[in-house]
Design a protein around this motif. Sequence first.
Motif, short mmCIF file in Angstrom:
data_model
loop_
_atom_site.label_atom_id
_atom_site.label_comp_id
_atom_site.label_asym_id
_atom_site.label_seq_id
_atom_site.Cartn_x
_atom_site.Cartn_y
_atom_site.Cartn_z
N ARG A 45 46.64 -23.46 -6.06
CA ARG A 45 46.41 -21.79 -6.00
C ARG A 45 44.88 -21.57 -5.56
NH1 ARG A 45 49.42 -17.88 -9.60
NH2 ARG A 45 48.64 -16.50 -7.72
N ASN A 46 44.58 -20.70 -4.43
CA ASN A 46 43.54 -20.19 -4.42
C ASN A 46 42.93 -19.31 -5.52
OD1 ASN A 46 42.74 -21.10 -1.39
ND2 ASN A 46 44.36 -19.82 -1.14
N ALA A 47 41.69 -19.44 -5.99
CA ALA A 47 41.29 -18.67 -7.04
C ALA A 47 39.77 -18.36 -6.85
CB ALA A 47 41.44 -19.58 -8.28
N ALA A 48 39.19 -17.33 -7.77
CA ALA A 48 37.90 -16.94 -7.69
C ALA A 48 37.43 -16.48 -8.77
CB ALA A 48 38.05 -15.63 -6.74
N VAL A 89 43.95 -15.95 -6.83
CA VAL A 89 44.00 -15.11 -5.74
C VAL A 89 45.58 -14.42 -5.66
CG1 VAL A 89 43.81 -14.43 -3.13
CG2 VAL A 89 41.92 -15.80 -4.50
N ASP A 90 45.88 -13.16 -5.77
CA ASP A 90 47.06 -12.66 -5.43
C ASP A 90 47.42 -12.31 -4.07
OD1 ASP A 90 47.69 -12.94 -8.20
OD2 ASP A 90 47.29 -10.75 -8.57
N ILE A 91 48.60 -12.16 -3.73
CA ILE A 91 48.85 -11.97 -2.24
C ILE A 91 48.32 -10.62 -1.91
CG2 ILE A 91 50.92 -11.23 -0.85
CD1 ILE A 91 52.49 -13.57 -1.91
N ALA A 92 48.43 -9.58 -2.69
CA ALA A 92 47.98 -8.24 -2.79
C ALA A 92 46.68 -8.24 -2.57
CB ALA A 92 48.50 -7.30 -3.95
N ASP A 93 45.71 -9.03 -2.85
CA ASP A 93 44.30 -9.10 -2.72
C ASP A 93 43.85 -9.17 -1.35
OD1 ASP A 93 43.88 -8.92 -5.48
OD2 ASP A 93 43.89 -11.20 -5.62
N PRO A 128 38.09 -12.32 2.65
CA PRO A 128 38.48 -11.03 2.02
C PRO A 128 39.10 -10.95 0.54
CG PRO A 128 38.69 -10.82 4.35
CD PRO A 128 38.63 -12.15 3.90
N ALA A 129 40.23 -11.90 0.73
CA ALA A 129 41.02 -11.75 -0.53
C ALA A 129 40.39 -12.39 -1.72
CB ALA A 129 42.52 -12.66 -0.25
N CYS A 130 39.59 -13.54 -1.52
CA CYS A 130 38.76 -14.15 -2.22
C CYS A 130 37.80 -13.31 -3.17
CB CYS A 130 38.09 -15.59 -2.02
SG CYS A 130 39.34 -16.72 -1.43
N LEU A 131 36.98 -12.54 -2.27
CA LEU A 131 36.11 -11.43 -2.77
C LEU A 131 36.78 -10.53 -3.62
CD1 LEU A 131 33.93 -11.21 0.43
CD2 LEU A 131 33.33 -11.91 -1.60
N ALA A 132 37.91 -9.91 -3.13
CA ALA A 132 38.60 -9.15 -3.99
C ALA A 132 39.22 -9.47 -5.30
CB ALA A 132 39.66 -8.48 -2.94
N PRO A 180 46.97 -0.46 -5.66
CA PRO A 180 47.91 -1.43 -6.35
C PRO A 180 47.91 -1.32 -7.78
CG PRO A 180 46.68 -2.42 -4.63
CD PRO A 180 46.12 -0.99 -4.56
N GLU A 181 49.00 -1.52 -8.46
CA GLU A 181 48.85 -1.38 -9.96
C GLU A 181 47.98 -2.15 -10.63
OE1 GLU A 181 50.38 0.26 -13.31
OE2 GLU A 181 51.12 0.63 -11.24
N ASP A 182 47.44 -3.36 -10.31
CA ASP A 182 46.29 -3.97 -11.03
C ASP A 182 44.84 -3.11 -10.81
OD1 ASP A 182 48.14 -5.88 -11.81
OD2 ASP A 182 47.64 -7.34 -10.26
#
Length: 234
Positions: free
Chosen positions: A12-15, A52-56, A83-87, A112-114
């Motif tokens: 999984r991608n992570a940040a 990294v979540d899909i919503a990011d 952008p998803a990694c930064l978010a 988003p909820e998070d």
Amino acid sequence: MGGPLDKSKIIRNAATVILIRDVETRPRVLMGQRGAKAAFMPNKFVFPGGAVDIADADVPLASAGAEPCLTRLGEDADPALAPACLAAAIRELWEETGQILGEPGKWPSEVPEDWKGFAEAGYVPSPDGLSFVFRAITPPGRPRRFDARFFLADAARLKTDPDDFSGAEEELSHLQWIPLDDVRRFDLPFITEVVLSEILGNLPDLGAPSQVPFFNNTDEESLFERLGGKSPLA
């Protein structure tokens, strides 16, 4: 039908965010301890971070981020992932420490909820000041595997009190600012020690390095490379 999903086979991608405080005097880094029952790195002291979540990918950022970090993030990866990694880095910092990297503003769409607490504080996430400094893929055989991007930032960028962790979730305990000259007495993962060594070699500069170290632990081989030049390390 297939059998149960083997999470050790999924990468999984992570940040991760490495916040440095008092860089010109006695630098300190923000870390916390993972729980004893955590599937990944139990009991270890780590930087705030996570998957990294899909919503990011759909989170509005106050800016796109800086070069050369965006180019480096797209090397050996889908450039659209940047952008998803930064978010994700900003979200994980918020969730695990209650600290905000953002700019004052209103979200242009549904929150988003998070991110609701972040938005209610009056901020839109901002990657300004985040420097992409390390990337590492967890080696095979571990219970969880991540393709982690490490981002470095000066704690002066925070919009929150750096000593107030009252908004943190419970994933990390013993949140504290640890002097870098004292950090190795803590129980650290090997990769964390490697990342810290890279950072120490560049202080007091918190900017993006000319080349980003990359532990490329694929199933076929393990390589120690640098992004932004592609020259293997000796």
